[in-house]
Design an enzyme around this catalytic site. Structure first.
Site, mmCIF file in Angstrom:
data_model
loop_
_atom_site.group_PDB
_atom_site.id
_atom_site.type_symbol
_atom_site.label_atom_id
_atom_site.label_comp_id
_atom_site.label_asym_id
_atom_site.label_seq_id
_atom_site.Cartn_x
_atom_site.Cartn_y
_atom_site.Cartn_z
ATOM 1 N N HIS A 57 -9.374 1.405 5.117
ATOM 2 C CA HIS A 57 -8.073 1.562 5.777
ATOM 3 C C HIS A 57 -8.239 2.506 6.972
ATOM 4 O O HIS A 57 -9.024 3.455 6.923
ATOM 5 C CB HIS A 57 -7.050 2.125 4.791
ATOM 6 C CG HIS A 57 -5.656 2.064 5.327
ATOM 7 N ND1 HIS A 57 -5.159 2.997 6.204
ATOM 8 C CD2 HIS A 57 -4.667 1.148 5.146
ATOM 9 C CE1 HIS A 57 -3.925 2.663 6.535
ATOM 10 N NE2 HIS A 57 -3.599 1.542 5.905
ATOM 11 N N ASN B 90 0.873 -1.185 0.000
ATOM 12 C CA ASN B 90 0.000 0.000 0.000
ATOM 13 C C ASN B 90 0.905 1.228 0.000
ATOM 14 O O ASN B 90 1.495 1.575 1.009
ATOM 15 C CB ASN B 90 -0.889 -0.022 1.253
ATOM 16 C CG ASN B 90 -1.718 1.255 1.379
ATOM 17 O OD1 ASN B 90 -1.778 2.069 0.451
ATOM 18 N ND2 ASN B 90 -2.361 1.429 2.534
ATOM 19 N N GLU C 7 -6.554 4.855 8.002
ATOM 20 C CA GLU C 7 -6.320 6.276 7.710
ATOM 21 C C GLU C 7 -7.573 6.918 7.118
ATOM 22 O O GLU C 7 -7.833 8.099 7.326
ATOM 23 C CB GLU C 7 -5.100 6.429 6.788
ATOM 24 C CG GLU C 7 -3.817 6.218 7.570
ATOM 25 C CD GLU C 7 -2.680 5.585 6.793
ATOM 26 O OE1 GLU C 7 -2.694 5.637 5.547
ATOM 27 O OE2 GLU C 7 -1.773 5.021 7.449
ATOM 28 N N GLY D 18 2.896 2.250 10.911
ATOM 29 C CA GLY D 18 3.883 3.327 10.840
ATOM 30 C C GLY D 18 4.618 3.586 12.142
ATOM 31 O O GLY D 18 5.345 4.576 12.248
ATOM 32 N N GLU E 27 -5.044 -4.829 10.545
ATOM 33 C CA GLU E 27 -4.000 -3.827 10.751
ATOM 34 C C GLU E 27 -4.259 -3.094 12.066
ATOM 35 O O GLU E 27 -5.059 -2.147 12.103
ATOM 36 C CB GLU E 27 -4.013 -2.798 9.618
ATOM 37 C CG GLU E 27 -3.774 -3.380 8.240
ATOM 38 C CD GLU E 27 -3.187 -2.348 7.287
ATOM 39 O OE1 GLU E 27 -2.112 -2.621 6.747
ATOM 40 O OE2 GLU E 27 -3.783 -1.273 7.107
ATOM 41 N N LYS F 298 0.117 4.263 -0.238
ATOM 42 C CA LYS F 298 -0.499 5.471 0.344
ATOM 43 C C LYS F 298 -0.252 6.644 -0.622
ATOM 44 O O LYS F 298 -0.245 6.425 -1.830
ATOM 45 C CB LYS F 298 0.035 5.715 1.756
ATOM 46 C CG LYS F 298 -0.127 4.448 2.625
ATOM 47 C CD LYS F 298 0.119 4.627 4.073
ATOM 48 C CE LYS F 298 -0.071 3.292 4.783
ATOM 49 N NZ LYS F 298 0.078 3.386 6.238
ATOM 50 N N SER G 137 3.827 -2.131 10.306
ATOM 51 C CA SER G 137 5.268 -2.222 10.533
ATOM 52 C C SER G 137 5.867 -3.561 10.093
ATOM 53 O O SER G 137 6.793 -4.083 10.725
ATOM 54 C CB SER G 137 5.613 -1.913 11.999
ATOM 55 O OG SER G 137 5.225 -0.587 12.312
HETATM 56 P P1 13P Z 1 3.297 0.419 7.692
HETATM 57 O O1 13P Z 1 3.779 -0.868 7.055
HETATM 58 O O2 13P Z 1 4.038 1.626 7.226
HETATM 59 O O3 13P Z 1 3.220 0.288 9.179
HETATM 60 O O4 13P Z 1 1.796 0.650 7.173
HETATM 61 C C1 13P Z 1 0.888 -0.396 7.217
HETATM 62 C C2 13P Z 1 -0.318 0.001 6.457
HETATM 63 O O5 13P Z 1 -1.035 0.896 6.832
HETATM 64 C C3 13P Z 1 -0.589 -0.743 5.221
HETATM 65 O O6 13P Z 1 -1.887 -0.496 4.754
#
Ligand code: 13P
Length: 272
Positions: A114, A22, A116, A190, A184, A24, A230
């Site tokens: 997601h 992903n 976010e 992150g 997740e 982003k 992560s």
């Molecule tokens: P990270 O791998 O940067 O922690 O992000 C995970 C994520 O949100 C994947 O959709």
């Protein structure tokens, strides 16, 4: 809640692992072309068996046409998808993207719900559910994201929120749809602090129990559940050893070609 997957064929069915990146809001369409090309070459050079471990990328909307053209022209064995989809098919929805458009671009997947989007765009469980319906209508495989915040974890334990989010997302889904679930934990995204493989497995098993309940044993047994938060080359093998974890949704590390290729090739890591 019904006891988990021990009575299901989940552990006996072979599911093709999926390693998904992903991106982003990173990489423009020119950077996307270079990245996808290099990723495919480097995996091919390493002798990666794409039928054994599927690889997918989720670029920003503005990159999708370029990625589609490249994948088709060079016959790259990579899947791709979008990071979101509108719940509507067309109309006066400024800034939204229809599932019909994504299907035309040969997207195979679409990420839905997601964390976010749930937090920064106040996406509700109802919207997530409507988007899942929209994806299925256009033959896109939804990658349904669920996960608890640190506060949820403290108040409700690890699986209560992901389980209720998955139930809500599947509201109205009855057919033997092709779906992917991504667990997740918000606190792991992150943060550099991934869940342990055991934590991921416990929640994944509960999520599979929901799939059994809502969609039946057969669909549940073939549905892939990914872990995200992560993930990196150094920890992927541990997750992949868990019976209910069928892949990873990778954020930051999916933007580093060497790291992502190494995650994809987790079977080559020590002890896996
Ligand atoms: P990270 O791998 O940067 O922690 O992000 C995970 C994520 O949100 C994947 O959709």
């Amino acid at each position: 809640m019904a006891a988990v997957a021990s009575s299901t064929p989940a552990s006996t069915v072979r599911r093709t692992p999926l390693i998904a990146g992903n991106w982003k809001m990173n990489l423009d369409h020119l950077q996307a072309i270079a990245f996808v090309q290099k990723l495919a070459w480097s995996l091919k050079d390493a002798g990666h068996d794409f039928t054994g471990v599927e690889v997918a990328v989720f670029p920003p909307f503005t990159d999708l046409r370029s990625v589609q053209t490249l994948v088709a022209a060079d016959k790259l064995p990579l899947a791709f998808g979008a990071q979101d989809v509108s719940e509507h098919d067309s109309g006066a929805y400024t800034g939204e993207i229809s599932g019909a458009f994504l299907a035309q671009l040969e997207c195979r997947y679409v990420i839905i719900g997601h964390s976010e989007r749930r937090t920064l765009h106040a996406e509700s469980n109802e919207q997530v559910s409507a988007k899942v319906q929209a994806a299925l209508k256009h033959n896109l495989t939804p990658v349904i994201c669920v996960g608890e915040t640190a506060e949820d974890l403290e108040t409700h334990g690890p699986s209560a929120v992901p389980v209720s989010q998955l139930r809500a997302a599947l509201d109205g889904v009855t057919s033997a749809a092709d779906i992917v679930v991504a667990y997740e934990p918000v606190w792991a995204i992150g943060s550099g602090q991934a869940a342990t493989p055991d934590q991921a497995e416990q929640v994944a098993a509960q999520l599979r129990a929901v799939l059994v309940e809502v969609l039946g044993e057969d669909v549940a047994a073939k549905t892939r559940i990914l872990y995200g938060g992560s993930v990196k080359a150094a920890n992927i093998a541990g997750f992949m050893r868990e019976p209910n974890v069928d892949g990873a949704l990778v954020g930051g590390a999916s933007l580093d070609l060497t790291e992502f290729a190494s995650i994809v090739r987790y079977q080559k890591h020590v002890g896996s």
